[in-house]
Scaffold this active site. Sequence first.
Site, PDB file in Angstrom:
ATOM      1  N   SER A  66      75.652  71.566  30.656  1.00  0.00           N
ATOM      2  CA  SER A  66      75.688  72.836  31.389  1.00  0.00           C
ATOM      3  C   SER A  66      74.645  73.831  30.903  1.00  0.00           C
ATOM      4  O   SER A  66      74.395  74.836  31.567  1.00  0.00           O
ATOM      5  CB  SER A  66      77.082  73.473  31.302  1.00  0.00           C
ATOM      6  OG  SER A  66      77.335  73.959  30.008  1.00  0.00           O
ATOM      7  N   LYS A 103      77.967  79.184  26.562  1.00  0.00           N
ATOM      8  CA  LYS A 103      77.396  79.754  27.782  1.00  0.00           C
ATOM      9  C   LYS A 103      76.607  81.001  27.416  1.00  0.00           C
ATOM     10  O   LYS A 103      76.736  81.553  26.331  1.00  0.00           O
ATOM     11  CB  LYS A 103      78.493  80.157  28.787  1.00  0.00           C
ATOM     12  CG  LYS A 103      79.351  79.018  29.308  1.00  0.00           C
ATOM     13  CD  LYS A 103      78.605  78.138  30.269  1.00  0.00           C
ATOM     14  CE  LYS A 103      79.480  77.043  30.844  1.00  0.00           C
ATOM     15  NZ  LYS A 103      79.699  75.919  29.942  1.00  0.00           N
TER      16      LYS A 103
END
Length: 146
Positions: A66, A103
């Site tokens: 990701s 993230k």
Amino acid sequence: MPSSLYQTITAPLAGSPPILAPLFSHKVPAGFPSPADDYIEGRLSLDQHLIQHKDATFFVRAKGNSMVGAGIFDGDLLVVDRSLNPSSGDIVIAVLDAELTVKRLIRRDGMVILKPENPDFSEIVLKEGQELQVWGVVTSTTKKFI
């Protein structure tokens, strides 16, 4: 997000001596070959180079893809500093609803967003009642090719 997103979390050993490896003054071109200098500029300790706050730093291995747009790939070792105050735009290790993730932290218009760096993944916009804990700011990543 599965809880097995990260394989290991380790901290540097307190009081361990640095490992000093040779640092060559000649930069290695990534294009065409160039003759190398035959002398060593000095010695470099990766722990001293990569770790600013030894007692507040831990390592975690990334799993998944990701964050490939930020240069973080499956299996990379992330250096994480717990002493840094996370700012909007920082890459963080976070716990959201009891699940670990890495993230980019975005604060925008009163919202908190965990943004992946891969268009195949959706942003996570925190909703009322969700719990977010930031464990630390990712300060660097290392790769092992072999």
